[in-house]
Design an enzyme around this catalytic site. Structure first.
Site, PDB file in Angstrom:
ATOM      1  N   GLY A 101       0.817  -1.203   0.000  1.00  0.00           N
ATOM      2  CA  GLY A 101       0.000   0.000   0.000  1.00  0.00           C
ATOM      3  C   GLY A 101       0.851   1.253   0.000  1.00  0.00           C
ATOM      4  O   GLY A 101       1.802   1.390  -0.774  1.00  0.00           O
ATOM      5  N   CYS A 137     -12.952  27.551  -0.513  1.00  0.00           N
ATOM      6  CA  CYS A 137     -14.071  28.157   0.203  1.00  0.00           C
ATOM      7  C   CYS A 137     -14.756  27.104   1.075  1.00  0.00           C
ATOM      8  O   CYS A 137     -15.914  26.744   0.876  1.00  0.00           O
ATOM      9  CB  CYS A 137     -15.063  28.757  -0.799  1.00  0.00           C
ATOM     10  SG  CYS A 137     -16.303  29.801  -0.020  1.00  0.00           S
ATOM     11  N   GLU A 138     -14.003  26.587   2.043  1.00  0.00           N
ATOM     12  CA  GLU A 138     -14.465  25.586   2.997  1.00  0.00           C
ATOM     13  C   GLU A 138     -13.700  25.800   4.295  1.00  0.00           C
ATOM     14  O   GLU A 138     -12.469  25.854   4.290  1.00  0.00           O
ATOM     15  CB  GLU A 138     -14.173  24.161   2.503  1.00  0.00           C
ATOM     16  CG  GLU A 138     -14.948  23.724   1.292  1.00  0.00           C
ATOM     17  CD  GLU A 138     -16.384  23.341   1.622  1.00  0.00           C
ATOM     18  OE1 GLU A 138     -16.684  23.115   2.813  1.00  0.00           O
ATOM     19  OE2 GLU A 138     -17.194  23.286   0.674  1.00  0.00           O
ATOM     20  N   TYR A 178      -2.084   8.784  -1.958  1.00  0.00           N
ATOM     21  CA  TYR A 178      -3.482   9.208  -1.858  1.00  0.00           C
ATOM     22  C   TYR A 178      -3.672  10.719  -1.803  1.00  0.00           C
ATOM     23  O   TYR A 178      -4.740  11.183  -1.424  1.00  0.00           O
ATOM     24  CB  TYR A 178      -4.165   8.541  -0.647  1.00  0.00           C
ATOM     25  CG  TYR A 178      -3.966   7.060  -0.606  1.00  0.00           C
ATOM     26  CD1 TYR A 178      -4.541   6.248  -1.580  1.00  0.00           C
ATOM     27  CD2 TYR A 178      -3.189   6.466   0.374  1.00  0.00           C
ATOM     28  CE1 TYR A 178      -4.345   4.868  -1.564  1.00  0.00           C
ATOM     29  CE2 TYR A 178      -2.986   5.086   0.392  1.00  0.00           C
ATOM     30  CZ  TYR A 178      -3.559   4.306  -0.581  1.00  0.00           C
ATOM     31  OH  TYR A 178      -3.354   2.953  -0.581  1.00  0.00           O
TER      32      TYR A 178
END
Length: 497
Positions: free
Chosen positions: A322, A401-402, A431
């Site tokens: 992974g 915009c968060e 990721y």
């Protein structure tokens, strides 16, 4: 997960404490967290023998900087530790044509989680026989691609998928080909000690055939009954970002038990066993991942013991590390744009306010969604220079915009960080680019591989024209060119848009 996306003050809960006591040395590079080539020269971060200011000027920011030596040496560590087994690189962590060729040249296998990941690998020349195709909802088109390409294994995940695969295998055999090699993905009922969204072997989730209900054995029986399919072995995967080997050992015990049950039910002795992976990496200094050699030794011991008890030959093993190959060797460079001190309340000393500096950079959740999605933890340093200024409590945020657009939730940075400085966020190789988006129409950053003083762009920066090309109204219109920018301040080292 936090109670309110805008932060704890809005959820009527106590503000979080600072990120522990300030470290003795701000900007220190813990070798467990940073790429193997990372060093400071004259106070400036160097990666792969190159100063980050040069990389930022040449390629702009945000910028993923991949240490090729780190990436390939970690792949080699797993190949050496699991000598005689198949080590599968995780396409979903980060994949591009150059990475596929590195992995192929270094002798590893590759797992693809979609038809498009498979297509990329094949286009890059990756040997089809060393590819396994994963996924809980493989389409007929994806399965046809896998069968036509002659990939090493299809990891089947449902009875519907077996139904889709059967006629493809029958057609291949009728045309003179060999049956399609299949692994059954078994859900072994192990609760991995990781985030809920990346734990994949407990019962109540979408992956695999349940061992406890008998579905895994029933799936094996079904595959064995189909002449167009070949049951090569079994697959188990318990999750991601796991540090404790106990879960892998328990899963190995159960999956070998299924090998025995398959032999008893079908008369077939399966020759392959994929134990999955999801081995953890160090995002922070306190993280303590297990070394590949320790993992390999423990898994081999468990498998040998369990097989001996059941009178089974030891199957050929496979693992899927992974993020452990791609994750540690990449750093994301950002340029600071705005710094905003925010008073949080009393610090404990009478009349002394607790202040957190919100340090805004020119990327954010569009190039690293993991902090918002998984509450993941990262660390970063002032990269373009060293500083003797006292520490300041900071939160590194993006420009979206968060209010949940956070990259590093709480850390200490020098109190003299300023617009134009570069920040480097560690361990962003897995990721981050692969989950990147165009939220707020920000563009996906490039990826530059560095090694021994040379930099090679392996993924170019996305342009607005690339995005316009998908818009039915804008496709034939030129993207507006930005107006000439004002001269940057003397301290600015990044490339301003």
């Amino acid at each position: 997960m936090r109670a309110h996306p805008a932060g704890p003050l809005h959820g009527n809960i106590t503000p979080p404490t600072a990120a522990g006591a300030p470290p003795e040395e701000l900007g220190a590079l813990d070798p467990h967290v940073w790429p193997r080539s990372a060093e400071r020269i004259g106070g400036e971060l160097h990666l792969g023998g190159l100063p980050v200011t040069e990389l930022a000027r040449t390629h702009g920011t945000p910028l993923f900087v991949l240490d090729e030596g780190d990436f390939r040496s970690r792949a080699g560590d797993f190949a050496d530790a699991f000598d005689g087994a198949d080590v599968h690189y995780a396409s979903k962590a980060f994949l591009c044509g150059q990475v596929a060729r590195w992995i192929a040249d270094d002798g590893l296998h590759l797992d693809a989680c979609s038809g498009n990941e498979l297509s990329l690998a094949l286009a890059a020349g990756f040997p089809a026989e060393r590819i396994a195709l994963h996924g809980n909802n493989k389409s007929l088109v994806e399965l046809q691609l896998a069968v036509d390409a002659g990939i090493g294994h299809v990891v089947v995940d449902s009875f519907d998928e077996i139904d889709r695969l059967v006629p493809l295998g029958a057609a291949r055999v009728a045309a003179g080909g060999s049956p399609v090699p299949v692994l059954i993905r078994a859900t072994v009922g192990i609760e991995a000690h990781t985030h809920e969204f990346i734990a994949t072997a407990h019962e109540d989730q979408k992956f695999g055939f349940s061992l406890s209900t008998g579905d895994a054995l029933a799936a094996a029986r079904r595959v064995v009954s189909e002449p167009g399919l070949h049951l090569a072995g079994l697959h188990s995967h318990i999750g991601s970002q796991i540090f404790d080997t106990a879960g892998f050992e328990a899963a190995a015990h159960r999956i070998v038990g299924l090998l025995g049950a398959v032999r008893e039910a079908t008369g077939q002795t399966l020759e392959e066993l994929n134990l999955g992976g999801g081995f953890g990496i160090a995002y922070l200094s306190e993280d303590d991942p297990v070394s590949p050699s320790d993992i390999a030794a423990k898994l081999r011991t468990v498998i040998a013991s369990e097989c001996a008890e059941l009178g089974l030959p030891v199957p050929r093993l496979a693992v899927e590390p992974g993020r452990a190959i791609a994750g540690p060797g990449t750093v994301t460079l950002y340029e600071i744009g705005t710094i905003k001190p925010v008073r949080l309340g009393a610090s404990g000393a009478p009349g002394t306010p607790l202040v957190r500096n919100y340090v805004s950079v020119d990327g954010g959740m569009s190039d690293n969604i993991r902090t918002a999605l998984y509450d993941a933890s990262y660390t970063c340093v002032l990269a373009n220079r060293s500083s003797d200024a006292p520490p300041a409590l900071c939160r590194v945020v993006g420009k979206h915009c968060e209010s949940g657009d956070i990259l590093v939730r709480d850390l200490w940075l020098p109190s003299d960080v300023q617009p134009g400085d570069l920040l480097a966020v560690a361990a962003t190789g897995a990721y981050c680019w692969s989950m990147a988006s165009n939220y707020n129409y920000l563009l996906k950053p490039p990826v530059v591989a560095v090694r021994e003083g040379a930099a090679t762009e392996i993924v170019r920066r996305q342009t607005l024209s690339d995005v316009f090309a998908l818009d039915a109204v804008l496709a034939d219109l030129p993207a507006p060119s930005p107006a000439p920018s004002q001269p940057a301040p003397e301290h600015a080292v990044g490339v301003r848009s």
